[in-house]
Design a protein around this motif. Sequence first.
Motif, PDB file in Angstrom:
ATOM      1  N   GLU A  58       1.803  -8.471  -8.950  1.00 19.51           N
ATOM      2  CA  GLU A  58       0.729  -7.650  -8.393  1.00 19.51           C
ATOM      3  C   GLU A  58       1.293  -6.622  -7.422  1.00 19.51           C
ATOM      4  O   GLU A  58       0.766  -5.527  -7.290  1.00 19.51           O
ATOM      5  CB  GLU A  58      -0.281  -8.550  -7.679  1.00 19.51           C
ATOM      6  N   LEU A  59       2.378  -6.993  -6.755  1.00 16.31           N
ATOM      7  CA  LEU A  59       3.031  -6.065  -5.827  1.00 16.31           C
ATOM      8  C   LEU A  59       4.496  -6.469  -5.685  1.00 16.31           C
ATOM      9  O   LEU A  59       4.806  -7.641  -5.466  1.00 16.31           O
ATOM     10  CB  LEU A  59       2.357  -6.098  -4.453  1.00 16.31           C
ATOM     11  N   ILE A  60       5.386  -5.492  -5.808  1.00 16.94           N
ATOM     12  CA  ILE A  60       6.810  -5.692  -5.579  1.00 16.94           C
ATOM     13  C   ILE A  60       7.161  -5.075  -4.229  1.00 16.94           C
ATOM     14  O   ILE A  60       6.840  -3.907  -3.982  1.00 16.94           O
ATOM     15  CB  ILE A  60       7.661  -5.047  -6.686  1.00 16.94           C
ATOM     16  N   ILE A  61       7.789  -5.853  -3.371  1.00 18.88           N
ATOM     17  CA  ILE A  61       8.216  -5.361  -2.058  1.00 18.88           C
ATOM     18  C   ILE A  61       9.733  -5.426  -1.989  1.00 18.88           C
ATOM     19  O   ILE A  61      10.321  -6.509  -2.138  1.00 18.88           O
ATOM     20  CB  ILE A  61       7.605  -6.182  -0.908  1.00 18.88           C
ATOM     21  N   ILE A  62      10.389  -4.299  -1.792  1.00 22.20           N
ATOM     22  CA  ILE A  62      11.831  -4.281  -1.558  1.00 22.20           C
ATOM     23  C   ILE A  62      12.044  -4.352  -0.051  1.00 22.20           C
ATOM     24  O   ILE A  62      11.688  -3.427   0.685  1.00 22.20           O
ATOM     25  CB  ILE A  62      12.488  -3.015  -2.132  1.00 22.20           C
ATOM     26  N   GLN A  63      12.576  -5.476   0.404  1.00 23.44           N
ATOM     27  CA  GLN A  63      12.900  -5.651   1.819  1.00 23.44           C
ATOM     28  C   GLN A  63      14.285  -5.076   2.055  1.00 23.44           C
ATOM     29  O   GLN A  63      15.292  -5.650   1.662  1.00 23.44           O
ATOM     30  CB  GLN A  63      12.839  -7.124   2.209  1.00 23.44           C
ATOM     31  N   LEU A  64      14.346  -3.933   2.710  1.00 27.38           N
ATOM     32  CA  LEU A  64      15.564  -3.120   2.762  1.00 27.38           C
ATOM     33  C   LEU A  64      16.231  -3.177   4.133  1.00 27.38           C
ATOM     34  O   LEU A  64      15.577  -3.025   5.164  1.00 27.38           O
ATOM     35  CB  LEU A  64      15.207  -1.668   2.422  1.00 27.38           C
ATOM     36  N   PRO A  84       7.720   3.200 -10.603  1.00 24.97           N
ATOM     37  CA  PRO A  84       7.907   1.781 -10.930  1.00 24.97           C
ATOM     38  C   PRO A  84       6.956   1.312 -12.032  1.00 24.97           C
ATOM     39  O   PRO A  84       5.882   1.899 -12.240  1.00 24.97           O
ATOM     40  CB  PRO A  84       7.594   1.087  -9.599  1.00 24.97           C
ATOM     41  N   PRO A  85       7.320   0.228 -12.710  1.00 23.65           N
ATOM     42  CA  PRO A  85       6.447  -0.341 -13.732  1.00 23.65           C
ATOM     43  C   PRO A  85       5.321  -1.209 -13.162  1.00 23.65           C
ATOM     44  O   PRO A  85       4.467  -1.686 -13.904  1.00 23.65           O
ATOM     45  CB  PRO A  85       7.408  -1.186 -14.573  1.00 23.65           C
ATOM     46  N   ALA A  86       5.337  -1.422 -11.856  1.00 24.64           N
ATOM     47  CA  ALA A  86       4.303  -2.196 -11.171  1.00 24.64           C
ATOM     48  C   ALA A  86       4.170  -1.622  -9.757  1.00 24.64           C
ATOM     49  O   ALA A  86       5.060  -0.922  -9.277  1.00 24.64           O
ATOM     50  CB  ALA A  86       4.675  -3.673 -11.124  1.00 24.64           C
ATOM     51  N   PRO A  87       3.054  -1.887  -9.069  1.00 26.53           N
ATOM     52  CA  PRO A  87       2.927  -1.398  -7.690  1.00 26.53           C
ATOM     53  C   PRO A  87       4.118  -1.834  -6.848  1.00 26.53           C
ATOM     54  O   PRO A  87       4.527  -2.998  -6.898  1.00 26.53           O
ATOM     55  CB  PRO A  87       1.624  -2.049  -7.213  1.00 26.53           C
ATOM     56  N   LEU A  88       4.663  -0.897  -6.089  1.00 23.99           N
ATOM     57  CA  LEU A  88       5.915  -1.170  -5.364  1.00 23.99           C
ATOM     58  C   LEU A  88       5.882  -0.553  -3.976  1.00 23.99           C
ATOM     59  O   LEU A  88       5.402   0.567  -3.787  1.00 23.99           O
ATOM     60  CB  LEU A  88       7.110  -0.634  -6.163  1.00 23.99           C
ATOM     61  N   ALA A  89       6.440  -1.300  -3.027  1.00 23.65           N
ATOM     62  CA  ALA A  89       6.581  -0.824  -1.651  1.00 23.65           C
ATOM     63  C   ALA A  89       8.004  -1.081  -1.193  1.00 23.65           C
ATOM     64  O   ALA A  89       8.637  -2.051  -1.612  1.00 23.65           O
ATOM     65  CB  ALA A  89       5.596  -1.532  -0.724  1.00 23.65           C
ATOM     66  N   ASN A 180       1.770  -9.285   7.564  1.00 18.39           N
ATOM     67  CA  ASN A 180       0.981  -8.142   8.004  1.00 18.39           C
ATOM     68  C   ASN A 180       0.840  -7.106   6.885  1.00 18.39           C
ATOM     69  O   ASN A 180      -0.204  -6.462   6.733  1.00 18.39           O
ATOM     70  CB  ASN A 180       1.621  -7.481   9.222  1.00 18.39           C
ATOM     71  N   ILE A 181       1.910  -6.933   6.107  1.00 14.37           N
ATOM     72  CA  ILE A 181       1.873  -5.992   4.986  1.00 14.37           C
ATOM     73  C   ILE A 181       0.845  -6.429   3.962  1.00 14.37           C
ATOM     74  O   ILE A 181       0.034  -5.623   3.468  1.00 14.37           O
ATOM     75  CB  ILE A 181       3.273  -5.890   4.330  1.00 14.37           C
ATOM     76  N   ILE A 182       0.831  -7.712   3.636  1.00 15.13           N
ATOM     77  CA  ILE A 182      -0.106  -8.223   2.636  1.00 15.13           C
ATOM     78  C   ILE A 182      -1.545  -8.037   3.095  1.00 15.13           C
ATOM     79  O   ILE A 182      -2.418  -7.596   2.331  1.00 15.13           O
ATOM     80  CB  ILE A 182       0.203  -9.703   2.350  1.00 15.13           C
ATOM     81  N   GLN A 183      -1.800  -8.345   4.364  1.00 19.67           N
ATOM     82  CA  GLN A 183      -3.157  -8.182   4.887  1.00 19.67           C
ATOM     83  C   GLN A 183      -3.588  -6.714   4.881  1.00 19.67           C
ATOM     84  O   GLN A 183      -4.729  -6.382   4.553  1.00 19.67           O
ATOM     85  CB  GLN A 183      -3.228  -8.730   6.315  1.00 19.67           C
ATOM     86  N   ALA A 184      -2.649  -5.816   5.203  1.00 24.79           N
ATOM     87  CA  ALA A 184      -2.997  -4.401   5.285  1.00 24.79           C
ATOM     88  C   ALA A 184      -3.206  -3.769   3.912  1.00 24.79           C
ATOM     89  O   ALA A 184      -4.059  -2.889   3.752  1.00 24.79           O
ATOM     90  CB  ALA A 184      -1.902  -3.650   6.045  1.00 24.79           C
ATOM     91  N   LEU A 185      -2.426  -4.206   2.918  1.00 26.37           N
ATOM     92  CA  LEU A 185      -2.486  -3.557   1.606  1.00 26.37           C
ATOM     93  C   LEU A 185      -3.505  -4.181   0.665  1.00 26.37           C
ATOM     94  O   LEU A 185      -3.844  -3.568  -0.361  1.00 26.37           O
ATOM     95  CB  LEU A 185      -1.104  -3.604   0.939  1.00 26.37           C
ATOM     96  N   ASP A 186      -3.986  -5.366   0.969  1.00 24.56           N
ATOM     97  CA  ASP A 186      -4.936  -6.021   0.078  1.00 24.56           C
ATOM     98  C   ASP A 186      -6.197  -5.172  -0.086  1.00 24.56           C
ATOM     99  O   ASP A 186      -6.812  -4.740   0.899  1.00 24.56           O
ATOM    100  CB  ASP A 186      -5.303  -7.395   0.633  1.00 24.56           C
ATOM    101  N   GLY A 187      -6.539  -4.899  -1.330  1.00 24.67           N
ATOM    102  CA  GLY A 187      -7.742  -4.121  -1.611  1.00 24.67           C
ATOM    103  C   GLY A 187      -7.542  -2.624  -1.635  1.00 24.67           C
ATOM    104  O   GLY A 187      -8.490  -1.885  -1.921  1.00 24.67           O
ATOM    105  N   THR A 188      -6.325  -2.148  -1.341  1.00 22.53           N
ATOM    106  CA  THR A 188      -6.090  -0.700  -1.371  1.00 22.53           C
ATOM    107  C   THR A 188      -5.798  -0.247  -2.799  1.00 22.53           C
ATOM    108  O   THR A 188      -5.366  -1.020  -3.653  1.00 22.53           O
ATOM    109  CB  THR A 188      -4.903  -0.315  -0.471  1.00 22.53           C
ATOM    110  N   LEU A 199      -5.021  -3.222  -5.414  1.00 20.43           N
ATOM    111  CA  LEU A 199      -4.164  -4.375  -5.129  1.00 20.43           C
ATOM    112  C   LEU A 199      -5.016  -5.580  -4.750  1.00 20.43           C
ATOM    113  O   LEU A 199      -5.817  -5.520  -3.817  1.00 20.43           O
ATOM    114  CB  LEU A 199      -3.185  -4.050  -3.994  1.00 20.43           C
ATOM    115  N   GLU A 200      -4.825  -6.665  -5.479  1.00 24.01           N
ATOM    116  CA  GLU A 200      -5.494  -7.931  -5.170  1.00 24.01           C
ATOM    117  C   GLU A 200      -4.405  -8.960  -4.887  1.00 24.01           C
ATOM    118  O   GLU A 200      -3.963  -9.691  -5.767  1.00 24.01           O
ATOM    119  CB  GLU A 200      -6.372  -8.364  -6.339  1.00 24.01           C
ATOM    120  N   ILE A 201      -3.955  -8.973  -3.639  1.00 35.36           N
ATOM    121  CA  ILE A 201      -2.815  -9.817  -3.274  1.00 35.36           C
ATOM    122  C   ILE A 201      -3.204 -10.968  -2.344  1.00 35.36           C
ATOM    123  O   ILE A 201      -2.357 -11.601  -1.732  1.00 35.36           O
ATOM    124  CB  ILE A 201      -1.695  -8.975  -2.629  1.00 35.36           C
ATOM    125  N   THR A 202      -4.506 -11.218  -2.256  1.00 40.06           N
ATOM    126  CA  THR A 202      -4.990 -12.434  -1.607  1.00 40.06           C
ATOM    127  C   THR A 202      -6.006 -13.084  -2.535  1.00 40.06           C
ATOM    128  O   THR A 202      -6.528 -12.462  -3.454  1.00 40.06           O
ATOM    129  CB  THR A 202      -5.652 -12.149  -0.240  1.00 40.06           C
TER     130      THR A 202
END
Length: 424
Positions: A58-64, A84-89, A180-188, A199-202
């Motif tokens: 549902e979401l790919i996060i690259i922790q850089l 990206p082939p999927a939502p990515l941050a 915090n990222i998950i809470q902020a991006l959920d539903g955007t 994004l439905e990440i919860t």
Amino acid sequence: MFQRSVLVLLAGLVLLMGQPAGAQEGRFIDVIKVSGPLDDRIIDFTIDTINDVASTSELIIIQLDSPAAVSDKLLDLTNLVANPPAPLAVWVGPETAVAYGGAVQLLGGSPIRLAAPGAEVGAISPIAFGEPTNSSEFPVQADPGLSNQQSVPADLFDERVVVERPIDGLVDEVHPALTNIIQALDGTDVTLGDEVRTLEITALDDDDVRRPITARFHEPGFVDRTLRLSLSPAVAYLFLLVGLSVAAFEFYAAGVGVAAAVSVLTLFLSGYGISELPVNWWALGLGVLGLGLYLFDFQRIQLRFASILGTVAMFVGARYFVHEPPQLSTTWWSAALIVLGIALFFLFAMTTVVRARFSTPTIGREHLVGKTGVAETAVTPEGVVVVDGARWKANSRRASGIEAGDQVVIAAVEGIILEVDPAE
């Protein structure tokens, strides 16, 4: 039989409807940990992981957390991150993380650009070390005179900034942690190609409380992590000196054992770092020369001018082994610790093994003066003699012509070295 099958199917549907949405659809949040300089291995790993998880993520996060890029494959990863082939941050985090050089390109090109408060970004130029790169193909231009696609502040090309708030063209939102990222991006809503996806990440749990869906964490395997240790300039230089020092230790220990394996391993790891990093070869040579000066004085079992020169040479070599600040360099205190470690190794470990090999169990050695022995090797002017069944390092102050098997007489004792003359 048919009725039983229908009942089983209905029961399964009831159980499925009672599970959280994330469990129904098999959706995941995928976190890819990318740290250290961006070499071929970490870039290939990141590209492969993005493509592998895209169908169920549902979401790919690259922790850089990366200070530089040392690969000509950077553009391939940058293009994939931008499309990206999927939502990515991309999230530069946690608070001690940095994104310099090529890492800024990943952040600037990402559809969702995030950073932790306290993280450092900037020092955009150079984009990558090694093969020449066409900066116009990257989302953030390395030349401030060009038209920047991301409109990044000009001072970021050479300077670094600590993230405290969003940065135009580079950081959209600031979040201290993944939760915090998950809470902020959920539903955007995010754009994925021609599609707009929410994004439905919860998901609701059994107590009707929204919680993040299952997260999968990805990082390189043990072999890659071990090899990439030497992408730190200080570590690569340390491995080089340790490998050579332990090889000398093994030589004096007169046998092949654990030390030999350690020497081979550290030299191999150092070799990987040297092959990937923008090494100043004169500095590498200076470090090896400094170690040689240590060995030169060590042969005489005393501190001389050569040891002082060796210390200076190894310190300067460490400081300039890779010197591309702020992206890649060795701090002065890291260089000092490396040289101190090598000096202590020679002072204690090397001295101990030589004493164990070349000394006798007798505490006093003055009694040896006047005794005779046999030269095990030629003494020209240094060699090894055997006295009362014990092997000693020896030298002769004059061209005595002592050959292996000749009788010698002990003229003096200096530390653990015997001064010998030919027996009359």
